[in-house]
Motif scaffolding. Structure first.
Motif, PDB file in Angstrom:
ATOM      1  N   ALA A 153     -12.534  -1.079   0.554  1.00  0.00           N
ATOM      2  CA  ALA A 153     -10.677  -1.838  -0.083  1.00  0.00           C
ATOM      3  C   ALA A 153     -10.972  -3.050   0.323  1.00  0.00           C
ATOM      4  CB  ALA A 153     -10.046  -0.945   0.762  1.00  0.00           C
ATOM      5  N   ARG A 154     -11.412  -3.382   0.990  1.00  0.00           N
ATOM      6  CA  ARG A 154     -11.444  -5.896   0.860  1.00  0.00           C
ATOM      7  C   ARG A 154     -12.019  -6.563  -0.084  1.00  0.00           C
ATOM      8  NH1 ARG A 154     -14.075  -5.608   7.248  1.00  0.00           N
ATOM      9  NH2 ARG A 154     -14.826  -3.934   6.328  1.00  0.00           N
ATOM     10  N   ARG A 155     -13.279  -5.036  -0.548  1.00  0.00           N
ATOM     11  CA  ARG A 155     -13.637  -6.135  -1.097  1.00  0.00           C
ATOM     12  C   ARG A 155     -14.084  -5.879  -2.966  1.00  0.00           C
ATOM     13  NH1 ARG A 155     -19.047  -4.397  -1.281  1.00  0.00           N
ATOM     14  NH2 ARG A 155     -19.794  -6.206  -2.843  1.00  0.00           N
ATOM     15  N   THR A 156     -13.040  -4.455  -3.538  1.00  0.00           N
ATOM     16  CA  THR A 156     -12.277  -4.201  -4.120  1.00  0.00           C
ATOM     17  C   THR A 156     -12.020  -5.236  -5.171  1.00  0.00           C
ATOM     18  OG1 THR A 156     -12.024  -2.372  -5.845  1.00  0.00           O
ATOM     19  CG2 THR A 156     -10.653  -3.154  -4.179  1.00  0.00           C
ATOM     20  N   ARG A 157     -12.250  -5.031  -7.163  1.00  0.00           N
ATOM     21  CA  ARG A 157     -11.192  -5.904  -7.680  1.00  0.00           C
ATOM     22  C   ARG A 157     -10.666  -4.869  -8.199  1.00  0.00           C
ATOM     23  NH1 ARG A 157     -16.419  -7.947 -10.989  1.00  0.00           N
ATOM     24  NH2 ARG A 157     -17.294  -5.608 -10.054  1.00  0.00           N
ATOM     25  N   LEU A 158      -9.811  -4.039  -7.594  1.00  0.00           N
ATOM     26  CA  LEU A 158      -8.676  -2.826  -7.745  1.00  0.00           C
ATOM     27  C   LEU A 158      -7.824  -2.413  -7.521  1.00  0.00           C
ATOM     28  CD1 LEU A 158     -11.133   0.163  -9.057  1.00  0.00           C
ATOM     29  CD2 LEU A 158     -11.040  -1.492 -10.438  1.00  0.00           C
ATOM     30  N   LEU A 159      -6.767  -1.930  -8.378  1.00  0.00           N
ATOM     31  CA  LEU A 159      -5.475  -1.834  -7.496  1.00  0.00           C
ATOM     32  C   LEU A 159      -5.885  -1.268  -5.934  1.00  0.00           C
ATOM     33  CD1 LEU A 159      -3.247  -1.267 -10.899  1.00  0.00           C
ATOM     34  CD2 LEU A 159      -3.230  -3.791  -9.446  1.00  0.00           C
ATOM     35  N   HIS A 160      -4.298  -0.394  -5.785  1.00  0.00           N
ATOM     36  CA  HIS A 160      -5.003   0.237  -4.298  1.00  0.00           C
ATOM     37  C   HIS A 160      -5.364   1.362  -4.556  1.00  0.00           C
ATOM     38  CE1 HIS A 160      -2.085  -2.216  -2.360  1.00  0.00           C
ATOM     39  NE2 HIS A 160      -0.750  -2.430  -3.003  1.00  0.00           N
ATOM     40  N   ALA A 161      -5.980   1.142  -4.021  1.00  0.00           N
ATOM     41  CA  ALA A 161      -7.103   3.301  -3.813  1.00  0.00           C
ATOM     42  C   ALA A 161      -5.968   4.415  -5.009  1.00  0.00           C
ATOM     43  CB  ALA A 161      -7.802   3.688  -2.552  1.00  0.00           C
ATOM     44  N   SER A 162      -5.449   4.376  -4.345  1.00  0.00           N
ATOM     45  CA  SER A 162      -4.858   5.561  -4.380  1.00  0.00           C
ATOM     46  C   SER A 162      -4.319   5.786  -5.999  1.00  0.00           C
ATOM     47  CB  SER A 162      -2.956   6.227  -3.507  1.00  0.00           C
ATOM     48  OG  SER A 162      -2.554   4.743  -3.377  1.00  0.00           O
ATOM     49  N   LEU A 163      -3.369   3.965  -6.757  1.00  0.00           N
ATOM     50  CA  LEU A 163      -3.227   4.114  -7.340  1.00  0.00           C
ATOM     51  C   LEU A 163      -4.384   4.292  -8.507  1.00  0.00           C
ATOM     52  CD1 LEU A 163      -0.809   3.515  -8.600  1.00  0.00           C
ATOM     53  CD2 LEU A 163      -1.147   1.064  -8.662  1.00  0.00           C
ATOM     54  N   ALA A 164      -5.429   3.715  -8.473  1.00  0.00           N
ATOM     55  CA  ALA A 164      -6.335   3.958  -9.173  1.00  0.00           C
ATOM     56  C   ALA A 164      -7.175   4.327  -9.576  1.00  0.00           C
ATOM     57  CB  ALA A 164      -7.707   3.060  -8.265  1.00  0.00           C
ATOM     58  N   ASP A 165      -7.114   5.421  -8.702  1.00  0.00           N
ATOM     59  CA  ASP A 165      -7.572   7.182  -8.257  1.00  0.00           C
ATOM     60  C   ASP A 165      -7.074   7.386  -9.528  1.00  0.00           C
ATOM     61  OD1 ASP A 165      -9.921   6.717  -6.837  1.00  0.00           O
ATOM     62  OD2 ASP A 165      -8.717   8.260  -5.125  1.00  0.00           O
ATOM     63  N   VAL A 166      -5.739   8.145  -9.687  1.00  0.00           N
ATOM     64  CA  VAL A 166      -4.931   7.958 -11.083  1.00  0.00           C
ATOM     65  C   VAL A 166      -4.961   7.642 -11.747  1.00  0.00           C
ATOM     66  CG1 VAL A 166      -2.282   9.240 -11.664  1.00  0.00           C
ATOM     67  CG2 VAL A 166      -3.022   8.957  -9.296  1.00  0.00           C
ATOM     68  N   LEU A 167      -5.192   6.363 -12.327  1.00  0.00           N
ATOM     69  CA  LEU A 167      -5.226   5.917 -13.302  1.00  0.00           C
ATOM     70  C   LEU A 167      -6.512   6.635 -13.920  1.00  0.00           C
ATOM     71  CD1 LEU A 167      -3.760   2.114 -13.107  1.00  0.00           C
ATOM     72  CD2 LEU A 167      -3.011   4.416 -14.219  1.00  0.00           C
TER      73      LEU A 167
ATOM     74  N   ALA B 157       0.823  -1.167  -0.045  1.00  0.00           N
ATOM     75  CA  ALA B 157       0.067   0.243   0.037  1.00  0.00           C
ATOM     76  C   ALA B 157       1.444   1.499  -0.532  1.00  0.00           C
ATOM     77  CB  ALA B 157      -0.877   0.263   0.970  1.00  0.00           C
ATOM     78  N   ALA B 158       2.651   1.437   0.603  1.00  0.00           N
ATOM     79  CA  ALA B 158       3.159   2.709   0.655  1.00  0.00           C
ATOM     80  C   ALA B 158       3.141   2.364  -0.528  1.00  0.00           C
ATOM     81  CB  ALA B 158       3.655   2.391   1.341  1.00  0.00           C
ATOM     82  N   GLN B 159       4.084   1.797  -1.493  1.00  0.00           N
ATOM     83  CA  GLN B 159       4.728   1.168  -2.258  1.00  0.00           C
ATOM     84  C   GLN B 159       3.416   2.175  -3.875  1.00  0.00           C
ATOM     85  OE1 GLN B 159       5.977  -2.696  -2.935  1.00  0.00           O
ATOM     86  NE2 GLN B 159       7.810  -1.687  -2.480  1.00  0.00           N
ATOM     87  N   ALA B 160       2.448   1.613  -3.760  1.00  0.00           N
ATOM     88  CA  ALA B 160       1.466   2.440  -4.634  1.00  0.00           C
ATOM     89  C   ALA B 160       0.484   3.687  -4.134  1.00  0.00           C
ATOM     90  CB  ALA B 160       0.217   1.233  -4.285  1.00  0.00           C
ATOM     91  N   ASP B 161       0.741   4.332  -2.897  1.00  0.00           N
ATOM     92  CA  ASP B 161       0.663   5.394  -2.737  1.00  0.00           C
ATOM     93  C   ASP B 161       2.065   6.608  -3.087  1.00  0.00           C
ATOM     94  OD1 ASP B 161      -1.387   5.329  -1.585  1.00  0.00           O
ATOM     95  OD2 ASP B 161      -0.658   5.275   0.952  1.00  0.00           O
ATOM     96  N   GLU B 162       3.288   5.759  -3.321  1.00  0.00           N
ATOM     97  CA  GLU B 162       4.144   6.367  -3.786  1.00  0.00           C
ATOM     98  C   GLU B 162       4.234   6.719  -5.334  1.00  0.00           C
ATOM     99  OE1 GLU B 162       9.102   5.347  -3.734  1.00  0.00           O
ATOM    100  OE2 GLU B 162       8.608   4.913  -2.501  1.00  0.00           O
ATOM    101  N   LEU B 163       3.368   5.499  -5.787  1.00  0.00           N
ATOM    102  CA  LEU B 163       3.676   5.687  -7.331  1.00  0.00           C
ATOM    103  C   LEU B 163       2.465   6.743  -7.727  1.00  0.00           C
ATOM    104  CD1 LEU B 163       4.510   3.994  -9.834  1.00  0.00           C
ATOM    105  CD2 LEU B 163       3.156   2.328  -9.495  1.00  0.00           C
ATOM    106  N   ALA B 164       1.289   6.304  -7.074  1.00  0.00           N
ATOM    107  CA  ALA B 164       0.239   7.548  -7.572  1.00  0.00           C
ATOM    108  C   ALA B 164       1.241   8.716  -7.407  1.00  0.00           C
ATOM    109  CB  ALA B 164      -0.227   6.831  -6.192  1.00  0.00           C
ATOM    110  N   ALA B 165       1.620   8.674  -5.901  1.00  0.00           N
ATOM    111  CA  ALA B 165       2.019  10.662  -6.617  1.00  0.00           C
ATOM    112  C   ALA B 165       3.231  10.860  -7.336  1.00  0.00           C
ATOM    113  CB  ALA B 165       3.414  10.749  -5.155  1.00  0.00           C
ATOM    114  N   LEU B 166       3.965   9.697  -7.640  1.00  0.00           N
ATOM    115  CA  LEU B 166       5.049   9.725  -9.554  1.00  0.00           C
ATOM    116  C   LEU B 166       3.660   9.858 -10.373  1.00  0.00           C
ATOM    117  CD1 LEU B 166       7.371   7.098  -8.531  1.00  0.00           C
ATOM    118  CD2 LEU B 166       8.463   9.642  -9.235  1.00  0.00           C
TER     119      LEU B 166
END
Lengths: 232, 213
Positions: free
Chosen positions: B114-128, A22-31
Motif C-alpha cells: 500500500a505504501r508504494r501503490t500509485r492507486l487510490l485507497h485499496a478498497s476503492l481501487a478494488d471496486v473500480l 482511508a475510512a472515507q475511502a472504505d465508506e465510498l467503496a461500500a456505497l
C-alpha cells in the motif's frame, strides 16, 4: 462539507480534492459497490475531470506526454534496464574473480594454516550477508540532466530530479539519481545543460527504471568520452 | 475528422460546430467500429500515443489511479503496447487493447504494498477495477466531442467559477490556497467546486450523452 450534500457527493468531493481518508475511502467503496449507478457516476467523474486536467495543466500537454513516452522508450530500447543491471553485476563479479588478488594464496603447503581463520571469516561473512546492508556500490559515468527540464517527465520522484544519461555502445540509458541530500550544489546547473559526472552508489531497478542511490559524485569539467558506460 | 481546432495542450481537436449533440449509442457504435487502419499507428509510436493518450489517461484515472500517477501508468501502457505490438490482432480495436493493458497494469499495481501503490485507497481501487474492459468507451475520435462540450459548459459558468476551475486544475492549487487567493473560505471553495463540477457534468452529458460506460 455542507449538510445539503449527500454522503456520496461529499465523499466524491473529498476524493476530487485529494483529501479522502482511508475510512472515507472504505465508506465510498461500500456505497458504490452496492450501487452500480453510483459506480458509473464515479468513473465518469474521474474520467471527465482527468480530461479537464489534461486540458488545463501546462505540464500535461499531449506533447509533454509524448516526450516523456519517447524518453522512456529510448531508455528501455535494446536491452532493458534490468538486463543492463544484470550485465553490470556480471561485469562486477568477473572483475572481482579475475582481480589482482586471485586465489593463489589458497594453494601450497601452507594452505592448512589458512583453514582456521578462513572458517572464521566465512562465519563472519554469513552473518554479514544476513544483515541489512547497502547494495554494492557501482560507479556510472555519463551526463546529468533534469527529469523535468530536459526529459519533460511530469512525474519524476521530485521536481527537477537529476537523471544520469549514459551512452554506451550506441544506445542511451537513463538512470534516476536519488539522494537524501540535495544534489544540485554538487552537480551544478543540470537544468540548464547536461553536466558530465561520475555517480557512485547502489543501483537497482524499480518500475522498469534504473535508480542509483547516490553515495558520491564527481563532476568532470570536460565532457565524457564517446563511450563512457559503466565502471564496475 | 472535420475541420476543428487542435488544442495546443492536449492535442485534442475541438470546435466542430456540428458535433454538439451526439447520442450515446452513436458514440458507442463508433467505438465498436474502430477501423483497421488504426493498426498502422501501432508501428508508429508517436502516432499511437498522440491518438490515444488523452482517452487512455482518463480511463486509467477511472480505474482508480491517483491523479499524480496517471501519466506514469499511461506511459507504461504505451511502452508495453509498443513491445507487444506484434501480438495485436489486425483489425481489432486498438483503444480497447490499450485499455486492457492498462487494466492489467493497474491490477498488478493493486498487488503492491500500500505504501508504494500509485492507486487510490485499496478498497476503492478494488471496486473500480471490478469491471470488465468495455468496448463502448469513447473512441479517440469521439473524445474531442467531450472536450468541446466541456469547454462550452465551462464557458457558460460565472467568471468566478471559471477562474476557480482553471486554477484548481491548471495550477493544481488546493482549496486552502484557492481560498486565500480568491478571498473565500476554504469550505466555500470546496462547496463551489462541488456545485460547479455537478453543473458541468450534467451539462456535458446533456450535450454528448453518457459518454463513459
Amino acid at each position: 462539507m455542507s449538510a445539503d450534500l449527500s454522503p456520496y457527493d461529499a465523499l466524491v468531493a473529498a476524493l476530487h480534492e485529494g483529501d479522502l481518508t482511508a475510512a472515507q475511502a472504505d465508506e465510498l467503496a461500500a456505497l458504490v459497490r452496492t450501487r452500480p449507478e453510483l459506480r458509473r457516476d464515479l468513473r465518469r467523474q474521474l474520467a471527465l475531470w482527468e480530461l479537464w486536467a489534461q486540458e488545463q495543466a501546462p505540464e500535461r500537454t499531449a506533447e509533454s506526454f509524448l516526450a516523456a513516452c519517447r524518453t522512456r522508450l529510448r531508455a528501455e530500447s535494446d536491452d532493458g534496464s534490468a538486463r543492463f543491471l544484470e550485465a553490470l553485476h556480471r561485469r562486477q563479479a568477473d572483475a572481482a574473480r579475475t582481480g589482482p588478488t586471485g586465489r593463489r594464496w589458497l594453494r601450497g603447503p601452507l594452505a592448512f594454516a589458512w583453514a582456521a581463520p578462513l572458517a572464521a571469516a566465512l562465519v563472519a561473512l554469513i552473518v554479514w550477508l544476513g544483515l541489512p546492508r547497502a547494495v554494492q556500490a557501482t560507479t556510472l559515468h555519463g551526463e546529468a540532466v533534469c527529469a523535468a527540464c530536459t526529459l519533460h517527465e511530469p512525474h519524476a520522484a521530485h521536481e527537477h530530479q537529476p537523471v544520469l544519461r549514459i551512452r554506451e555502445g550506441g544506445t542511451e540509458r537513463l538512470c534516476y539519481l536519488e539522494s537524501e541530500r540535495p544534489l544540485y550544489p554538487e552537480i551544478g546547473d543540470y537544468c540548464e545543460r547536461p553536466v558530465p559526472i561520475d555517480a557512485t552508489g547502489g543501483l537497482r531497478t524499480e518500475k522498469g527504471r534504473l535508480i542509483l542511490a547516490v553515495q558520491a559524485l564527481t563532476r568532470h569539467e570536460r565532457p565524457p568520452s564517446s563511450d563512457p558506460g559503466a565502471r564496475p | 475528422m472535420a475541420a476543428g481546432v487542435v488544442s495546443a495542450r492536449t492535442g485534442i481537436v475541438t470546435g466542430r460546430p456540428d458535433t454538439t449533440i451526439i447520442p450515446a449509442p452513436v458514440i458507442a457504435r463508433r467505438a465498436r467500429d474502430a477501423t483497421p487502419s488504426m493498426d498502422d499507428s501501432l508501428h508508429d509510436f508517436d502516432a499511437l500515443v498522440r491518438e490515444h493518450q488523452a482517452g487512455l489517461r482518463a480511463w486509467i484515472r477511472a480505474l482508480g489511479a491517483q491523479d499524480a500517477w496517471v501519466d506514469d501508468i499511461a506511459q507504461e501502457v504505451f511502452l508495453v503496447a509498443h513491445r507487444r505490438r506484434e501480438t495485436f490482432v489486425a483489425g481489432g480495436n486498438v483503444g480497447a487493447w490499450l485499455r486492457g493493458i492498462a487494466r492489467n497494469l493497474v491490477i498488478n499495481e493493486r498487488r503492491k504494498d500500500a505504501r508504494r501503490t500509485r492507486l487510490l485507497h485499496a478498497s476503492l481501487a478494488d471496486v473500480l477495477l471490478d469491471e470488465p474492459v468495455p468496448d463502448l468507451a469513447p473512441s479517440a475520435h469521439d473524445l474531442p466531442l467531450v472536450v468541446a462540450a466541456m469547454n462550452e459548459c465551462v464557458a457558460q459558468l460565472p467568471a468566478r467559477s471559471r477562474e476557480l476551475l482553471r486554477r484548481r486544475y491548471a495550477g493544481d492549487e488546493n482549496a486552502s490556497t484557492l481560498a486565500r487567493a480568491l478571498d473565500m473560505s476554504s469550505e466555500a471553495v470546496r462547496q463551489t467546486l462541488v456545485r460547479v463540477r455537478a453543473v458541468v457534468k450534467s451539462c456535458v452529458e446533456g450535450k454528448v450523452g453518457e459518454v463513459w460506460p
